[in-house]
Design an enzyme around this catalytic site. Structure first.
Site, PDB file in Angstrom:
ATOM      1  CB  SER A 477       6.226 -45.236   8.503  1.00 22.50           C
ATOM      2  OG  SER A 477       5.553 -44.585   7.464  1.00 22.50           O
ATOM      3  CG  ASP A 564       5.424 -50.210   2.330  1.00 22.25           C
ATOM      4  OD1 ASP A 564       4.373 -49.582   2.126  1.00 22.25           O
ATOM      5  OD2 ASP A 564       6.200 -49.946   3.266  1.00 22.25           O
ATOM      6  CG  HIS A 596       3.743 -48.852   5.549  1.00 20.83           C
ATOM      7  ND1 HIS A 596       4.918 -48.367   5.008  1.00 20.83           N
ATOM      8  CD2 HIS A 596       3.342 -47.913   6.454  1.00 20.83           C
ATOM      9  CE1 HIS A 596       5.207 -47.203   5.559  1.00 20.83           C
ATOM     10  NE2 HIS A 596       4.276 -46.914   6.446  1.00 20.83           N
TER      11      HIS A 596
END
Length: 653
Positions: A477, A564, A596
């Site tokens: 991320s 995601d 994600h």
């Protein structure tokens, strides 16, 4: 590496990233039943047993594809509920299993919907309040769920608020909405009518460090974690009749974190502060005695994961740090600690390494709370510095409005076992260390936030921890973004990078945020850059690694989930495309059934298999061969199999 390190047992990837034997243990409200997550046919499902038979159990759910990861007992103890999405899309629906009939039903049978728990009650056991965004994906309408019948009744149609809070009577008491400055306004609710003016408000600088923390059962007290007029968030009790606030606890170095509250009254009995390590302080004498008794019995960190309604039995987790975590049943009256399970017994006897808290000073004088794990056998005197410098992985946390913490970390353990020092840094913008530290990261993506990571790397080199030419950067991320920034903005600093679901283009990242984040979009603009202004757009583009992809000169591995909702696949596709156009090699692994991050153990294991062999070729550590690890996974090697040791052979097999 020393001979000791080279000869140490190689911890199998499966032992670190495969399914746990058991996890997420809980006890029923009446204390008669135990529950946990464990694999059935390789997929995590919910199991139950009676309290007197913790080593037995039966599975009550039938998930065959995606692991169940979040579940809870219904307040009346007659059913268990869990949330589940599809393929990592984060559209979490609510499911329920009746414990008498074992019948399972979908409580919220909607498409493209994400539910929230708005409120549960100590006195009303057969109902909960749910937020459901099936009408408008931006806003969650509040419904009352009758747990017995499954009936959903609309309580409040929401056309503008980011969240709600209810009291023990399941009456809505508060609504929250972002204000024009990027802070939050808090409104009283009476008879399901939201007041016109807020009774509390925060500026942007306090928006991530100030929040209400719930009502007491009688509704007379509203707790706040509050940084207004101060740096670190302190714990306050507000009299709901007069509005008067009383300071309960504070700490100069870190925000107050969690609380332990009396399950009957809702009164705070203890609070935690997590600076370098998490520390609990008891307010209630009896609870303090229980925590002290547990502290004398358990090594390392521990906490309460589940409590009975009468609060006489707790499920206690224990992280010994250099041994697999264990879970116990604690009878407060008998003062007994009964083993429930060990999550990963296959790690027993493995050379797990201690984590060393460190304070690193940035170039402009900020203290960066950090965590260092060293390779097995590299630190003969145990002082937290290796006998000689070793290859290192800078492991960057996501968020960025999150933090690294002290405790067992599977990635730290795998990398340390392979011969690397591992350094995790709470760079400016990380949460938990006061609003000044948090807000020092505003508008600093790729700038001072990145400087902190460079400063920490230089610290490790200067302290004799890391070899200057053998430092990799890795993260997910925001950590993936930091990896891309590291290889584009400072192309000679790192030997290679591993980017997991990281954004490459901040402009397109903000254009594609999930709809339920829309009420919070002002926060992103004030902390990252506003794409609606010329200055903000220029800042976002300057901080986007995509536009400097042609500067990359070191090996890069990218992993992405196709579903995601936060960092869309296009973020990885864009930079891979730019690198291909510039003739720069890259390895790109895509998971079509993930979001994600990677929930399925087969996918997680396959990714770390690729990553450790990539790092081995780049900075010289050990690696477990790939073997046939790709076969059970859905990994698609979109680009660059030839750049990872053994990957072409694994695909050919």
């Amino acid at each position: 590496m020393t001979t000791t390190a080279e000869n140490a047992p190689l911890i199998p990837r499966d032992a670190l990233f495969g399914n746990p034997t058991r996890a997420a243990g809980q006890i029923s409200p009446d204390g008669k039943m135990l529950s946990w997550l464990a694999p059935k046919d390789g997929v995590l499902n919910i199991w139950v047993t009676t309290r007197d038979k913790p080593n037995e159990g039966k599975v009550i759910t039938t998930s065959t594809d995606r692991p169940i990861r979040q579940y809870f007992w219904a307040p009346d103890g007659k059913s268990i509920m869990y949330v589940q999405d599809k393929g990592g899309d984060e559209n979490f629906l609510l499911y329920q299993i009746d414990l008498d009939t074992l019948e399972e039903k979908t409580v919220t049978p909607f498409e493209n919907t994400r539910i929230q728990i708005v409120g549960a009650s100590e006195t009303i056991k057969d109902k909960v309040l749910l937020g459901v965004n099936n009408r408008n994906p931006q806003f969650h309408d509040v419904h009352m769920l009758d747990i017995t019948t499954g009936e959903l009744t609309l309580v409040y149609e929401n056309n503008g608020y980011a969240g709600f809070m209810a009291d023990d009577t399941l009456t809505l008491r508060m609504a929250m909405r972002q204000n024009a400055e990027g802070g939050t306004d808090y409104f009283n609710i009476e008879n399901n009518e939201v007041s016109a003016e807020p009774f509390e408000t925060t500026a942007m600088e306090d928006s991530l460090t100030t929040a209400p923390a719930g009502y007491t059962t009688d509704g007379s007290i509203l707790y706040w974690l509050d940084s207004r007029g101060r740096n670190t968030a302190a714990l306050f009790a507000q009299d709901t009749a007069t509005g008067e606030k009383t300071l309960i606890a504070q700490d100069d170095k870190a925000d107050l974190g969690g609380t332990i509250r009396d399950p009957k009254t809702g009164v705070v009995e203890a609070y935690s502060v997590n600076y370098l390590q998490n520390k609990w302080t008891a307010i209630d004498e009896e609870l303090g005695a229980a925590l002290n008794w547990l502290d004398g019995k358990l090594d390392g960190d521990f906490g309460i994961s589940s409590r009975t309604d009468d609060d006489r039995t707790w499920i206690v987790w224990n992280d010994p740090l250099t041994a697999p975590s264990a879970t116990y049943i604690y009878d407060r009256d008998a003062e007994t600690l009964t083993p429930f399970y060990t999550s990963r017994p296959e790690l027993e006897g493995m050379p797990l390494q201690p984590m060393h808290p460190r304070e690193i000073t940035s170039r402009d004088g900020l203290t960066l709370p950090s965590y260092l794990t060293l390779p097995v056998g590299s630190d003969s005197d145990g002082d937290g510095t290796p006998d000689e410098a070793v290859p290192m992985v800078l492991l960057v946390h996501g968020g960025p409005w999150a933090r690294d913490s002290y405790g067992f970390n599977s990635i730290h353990q795998m990398l340390a076992n392979r011969g690397y020092a591992v350094l995790s840094v709470n760079f400016r913008g990380s949460t938990g260390f006061g609003k000044d530290f948090l807000n020092a990261g505003n508008m600093e993506w790729g700038l001072k936030m990145h400087d902190d990571l460079i400063d920490a790397t230089d610290w490790a080199i200067n302290e004799g921890v890391a070899l200057p030419d053998k430092v990799a950067i890795m993260g997910g991320s925001y950590g993936g973004y930091a990896t891309l920034a590291g290889l584009t903005f400072t192309p000679d600093k790192f030997a290679c990078g591993v980017d997991i679901v990281g954004p490459s283009n901040l402009e397109t990242l903000l254009e594609t945020i999930p709809p339920y984040w829309a009420p919070l979009v002002k926060m992103f603009h004030t902390r990252m850059g506003d794409p609606n202004t010329e200055e903000g757009l220029a800042l976002l583009k300057a901080a986007s690694p995509l536009y400097k992809a042609d500067q990359i000169v070191k090996p890069l591995l990218i992993a992405q989930g196709a579903n995601d909702p936060r960092v869309k696949q296009a973020e990885s596709d864009q930079i891979v495309g730019a690198m291909k156009e510039a003739g720069i090699p890259v390895t790109y692994v895509l998971y079509p059934d993930e979001g994600h991050g990677f929930a399925k153990p087969s996918n997680n294991i396959s990714f770390f298999a690729v990553a450790e062999n990539f790092l081995s070729e780049c900075i010289g550590g050990r690696s477990e061969p790939l073997g046939d690890v790709l076969a059970p996974s859905t990994a698609e090697i979109v680009e660059g199999a030839e750049h990872v040791k053994g990957l072409e052979d694994a695909l050919g097999g």
